[in-house]
Design a protein around this motif. Structure first.
Motif: not given
Length: 185
Positions: A19-26, A77-80, A106-116
């Motif tokens: 996940d390292l590359d995707a995590l850095v990008a996120l 894709a990683l989103g949070a 949490v990336d904007v498209p996934l906000q409001g779903r309770g991930l935080g």
């Protein structure tokens, strides 16, 4: 805490080296999306390189007792993400064994779903399993949404400090939750 669970079409799991590359990008995207308007380009670039580079996450993955969790979409894709570890914040009166919620984005498209909320709960479960007397975090003084989230769990502001982003300095709030007090609620 289970290694992998599915919630709202997302898979929440431990991060791995793949996940390292995707995590850095996120991590760079979510920080930039939220805060880039505050900084000069050169300050932001130097901060992202130092604090959101591959080495930061490689170290977190390799450090025993650290927690690094990600939320992955159905498309892969990683989103949070959530990062917790040893206390490194300027908490001068912290008793031995305290830990830190280092990052929760949490990336904007996934906000409001309770991930935080979910990630704060996971951080608290992790901290209790570490036997920590308290968990600390820092939050930008003008990030009111994050402050409200942490306050709902009982985190209290205990101090302030100046947080460097390149040559820029932000007023940051140091917050703490005594886990003994939390477990009584």
């Amino acid at each position: 805490m289970a290694n992998e669970t599915s919630t709202l079409g997302l898979t929440v799991r431990d991060a791995g080296t793949s996940d390292l590359d995707a995590l850095v990008a996120l991590s760079r995207k979510t920080f930039t999306d939220k805060f880039d308007h505050l900084y000069r380009a050169e300050d932001l670039a130097s901060f992202l390189e130092a604090e959101h580079g591959r080495e930061v996450y490689e170290t977190a993955l390799a450090t025993p007792g650290s927690l690094l969790r990600v939320a992955e979409t159905g498309a892969g894709a990683l989103g949070a993400y959530l990062a917790c570890g040893k206390l490194t914040l300027p908490a001068s009166d912290a008793p031995p064994g305290c830990v830190e919620l280092k990052r929760l984005y949490v990336d904007v498209p996934l906000q409001g779903r309770g991930l935080g909320t979910r990630f704060v709960e996971e951080a608290l479960d992790w901290a209790r399993k570490q036997g920590a007397p308290a968990i600390y975090l820092s939050v930008f003084s003008e990030n009111y949404g994050a402050q409200r989230l942490y306050e709902r769990f009982g985190f209290e502001k205990i101090d302030e400090f100046w947080f460097p982003v390149g040559e820029h300095r932000d007023l940051e709030f140091l917050m703490r939750l005594n886990l003994e007090d939390y477990s009584k609620k």
